[in-house]
Write an enzyme that holds these catalytic residues in place. Sequence first.
Site, PDB file in Angstrom:
ATOM      1  N   GLU A  37      35.621  46.115  41.274  1.00  0.00           N
ATOM      2  CA  GLU A  37      36.193  44.826  42.137  1.00  0.00           C
ATOM      3  C   GLU A  37      35.060  44.825  43.138  1.00  0.00           C
ATOM      4  OE1 GLU A  37      39.674  43.261  45.370  1.00  0.00           O
ATOM      5  OE2 GLU A  37      39.681  45.317  44.946  1.00  0.00           O
ATOM      6  N   THR A  65      46.667  41.004  46.545  1.00  0.00           N
ATOM      7  CA  THR A  65      45.781  41.788  47.428  1.00  0.00           C
ATOM      8  C   THR A  65      46.274  41.250  48.973  1.00  0.00           C
ATOM      9  OG1 THR A  65      44.295  39.663  48.195  1.00  0.00           O
ATOM     10  CG2 THR A  65      43.815  40.758  45.914  1.00  0.00           C
ATOM     11  N   LYS A 110      29.757  26.818  55.273  1.00  0.00           N
ATOM     12  CA  LYS A 110      28.533  26.132  55.561  1.00  0.00           C
ATOM     13  C   LYS A 110      27.470  26.164  54.410  1.00  0.00           C
ATOM     14  CE  LYS A 110      29.052  26.562  60.629  1.00  0.00           C
ATOM     15  NZ  LYS A 110      29.100  27.622  61.569  1.00  0.00           N
ATOM     16  N   ASP A 115      42.578  31.526  47.274  1.00  0.00           N
ATOM     17  CA  ASP A 115      43.318  30.460  48.069  1.00  0.00           C
ATOM     18  C   ASP A 115      42.535  29.312  48.362  1.00  0.00           C
ATOM     19  OD1 ASP A 115      42.306  31.908  50.403  1.00  0.00           O
ATOM     20  OD2 ASP A 115      43.966  30.579  51.375  1.00  0.00           O
ATOM     21  N   TYR A 151      44.996  39.887  51.346  1.00  0.00           N
ATOM     22  CA  TYR A 151      44.646  38.360  51.768  1.00  0.00           C
ATOM     23  C   TYR A 151      45.553  37.531  50.744  1.00  0.00           C
ATOM     24  CZ  TYR A 151      40.686  38.673  54.700  1.00  0.00           C
ATOM     25  OH  TYR A 151      39.828  38.878  55.773  1.00  0.00           O
ATOM     26  N   ASP A 159      34.872  36.007  50.807  1.00  0.00           N
ATOM     27  CA  ASP A 159      34.412  35.069  51.845  1.00  0.00           C
ATOM     28  C   ASP A 159      34.085  33.738  51.349  1.00  0.00           C
ATOM     29  OD1 ASP A 159      34.924  37.064  53.891  1.00  0.00           O
ATOM     30  OD2 ASP A 159      33.378  38.056  52.950  1.00  0.00           O
TER      31      ASP A 159
HETATM   32  N1  SAM Z   1      39.576  41.097  48.532  1.00  0.00           N
HETATM   33  C1  SAM Z   1      40.289  41.695  49.456  1.00  0.00           C
HETATM   34  C2  SAM Z   1      41.601  40.980  49.665  1.00  0.00           C
HETATM   35  O1  SAM Z   1      41.788  39.925  48.919  1.00  0.00           O
HETATM   36  O2  SAM Z   1      42.478  41.149  50.519  1.00  0.00           O
HETATM   37  C3  SAM Z   1      39.387  41.307  50.686  1.00  0.00           C
HETATM   38  C4  SAM Z   1      38.978  40.030  50.875  1.00  0.00           C
HETATM   39  S1  SAM Z   1      37.901  39.664  52.224  1.00  0.00           S
HETATM   40  C5  SAM Z   1      37.905  38.206  52.789  1.00  0.00           C
HETATM   41  C6  SAM Z   1      36.135  40.009  51.524  1.00  0.00           C
HETATM   42  C7  SAM Z   1      35.574  40.976  51.288  1.00  0.00           C
HETATM   43  O3  SAM Z   1      34.555  41.385  50.722  1.00  0.00           O
HETATM   44  C8  SAM Z   1      35.112  41.872  52.884  1.00  0.00           C
HETATM   45  O4  SAM Z   1      35.682  42.917  52.975  1.00  0.00           O
HETATM   46  C9  SAM Z   1      33.691  41.807  52.701  1.00  0.00           C
HETATM   47  O5  SAM Z   1      33.277  42.999  53.519  1.00  0.00           O
HETATM   48  C10 SAM Z   1      33.458  42.051  51.191  1.00  0.00           C
HETATM   49  N2  SAM Z   1      31.873  41.580  50.965  1.00  0.00           N
HETATM   50  C11 SAM Z   1      31.340  40.325  51.161  1.00  0.00           C
HETATM   51  N3  SAM Z   1      30.215  40.414  50.698  1.00  0.00           N
HETATM   52  C12 SAM Z   1      29.971  41.561  49.938  1.00  0.00           C
HETATM   53  C13 SAM Z   1      29.058  42.017  49.095  1.00  0.00           C
HETATM   54  N4  SAM Z   1      27.756  41.247  48.862  1.00  0.00           N
HETATM   55  N5  SAM Z   1      29.336  43.102  48.578  1.00  0.00           N
HETATM   56  C14 SAM Z   1      30.203  43.853  48.791  1.00  0.00           C
HETATM   57  N6  SAM Z   1      31.506  43.496  49.212  1.00  0.00           N
HETATM   58  C15 SAM Z   1      31.206  42.304  49.860  1.00  0.00           C
END
Ligand code: SAM
Length: 213
Positions: free
Chosen positions: A44, A191, A122, A154, A193, A118
């Site tokens: 994941e 999850t 932009k 979502d 989120y 994320d």
């Molecule tokens: N998957 C979780 C959930 O659904 O609850 C967390 C979602 S959160 C919006 C996205 C996560 O991806 C963040 O904790 C961020 O630090 C991580 N992330 C973003 N870019 C990443 C990368 N290049 N490698 C590893 N993790 C990354």
Amino acid sequence: MRLRHKPGAKDFLEKHPEFVTLNPTDWKGKWGKRFGNTHPIHLEIGTGKGRFIVEMAKTYPEINFIGIELQTSVVISVLEKQLEEKLPNLQILQLDAANLKEFFEVNEVARIYLNFSDPWPKNRHEKRRLTYRTFLESYSSVMDNSGELILKTDNQNLFEYSLVSFSEFGMTLKEVWLNLHESSFEGNIMTEYEEKFSKKGNRIYRVIATFNN
Ligand code: SAM
């Protein structure tokens, strides 16, 4: 124990090398040895606080799970959960998923999950989206012949962007859900989120795509 915002977070990770792989390059091509078996490996990417990967590892003991997360402050929440469960089939990595081939051999990974990545809305941040082509290259470099990428979100814009990005990369869409929670899909593991956004009434999208390597 709550160390989330404490400066000692890195030390905390280093105290648990049995669950946090601190030198992942050393295990490239040898993850089976790390787990002590030859079970399939599912990653994941962007675990956040880790509810999904911990529940998946509990539910599917015959799969080896590796949770990858960039932020140290968030990884410690995954480790806290793992210290309660002590699951033998779960390893945690604190790293950027941009260069997976440094850590995994070709065909060493069978499946990759991206949950609520994320969206980086932009245009100038497109390259940071975890479904941008450079990330797809990173994933495909470590995938099985039938390797699957499973995205759940979502965010309709990220979902549509990802479908186009997969298609431009020559991937095949195996299954698509436009409203996962109202579908007949069984065994969905939520999850953090997902719980938050579905409570707000947001629709959840899901896609399984293959690389056809
Ligand atoms: N998957 C979780 C959930 O659904 O609850 C967390 C979602 S959160 C919006 C996205 C996560 O991806 C963040 O904790 C961020 O630090 C991580 N992330 C973003 N870019 C990443 C990368 N290049 N490698 C590893 N993790 C990354």
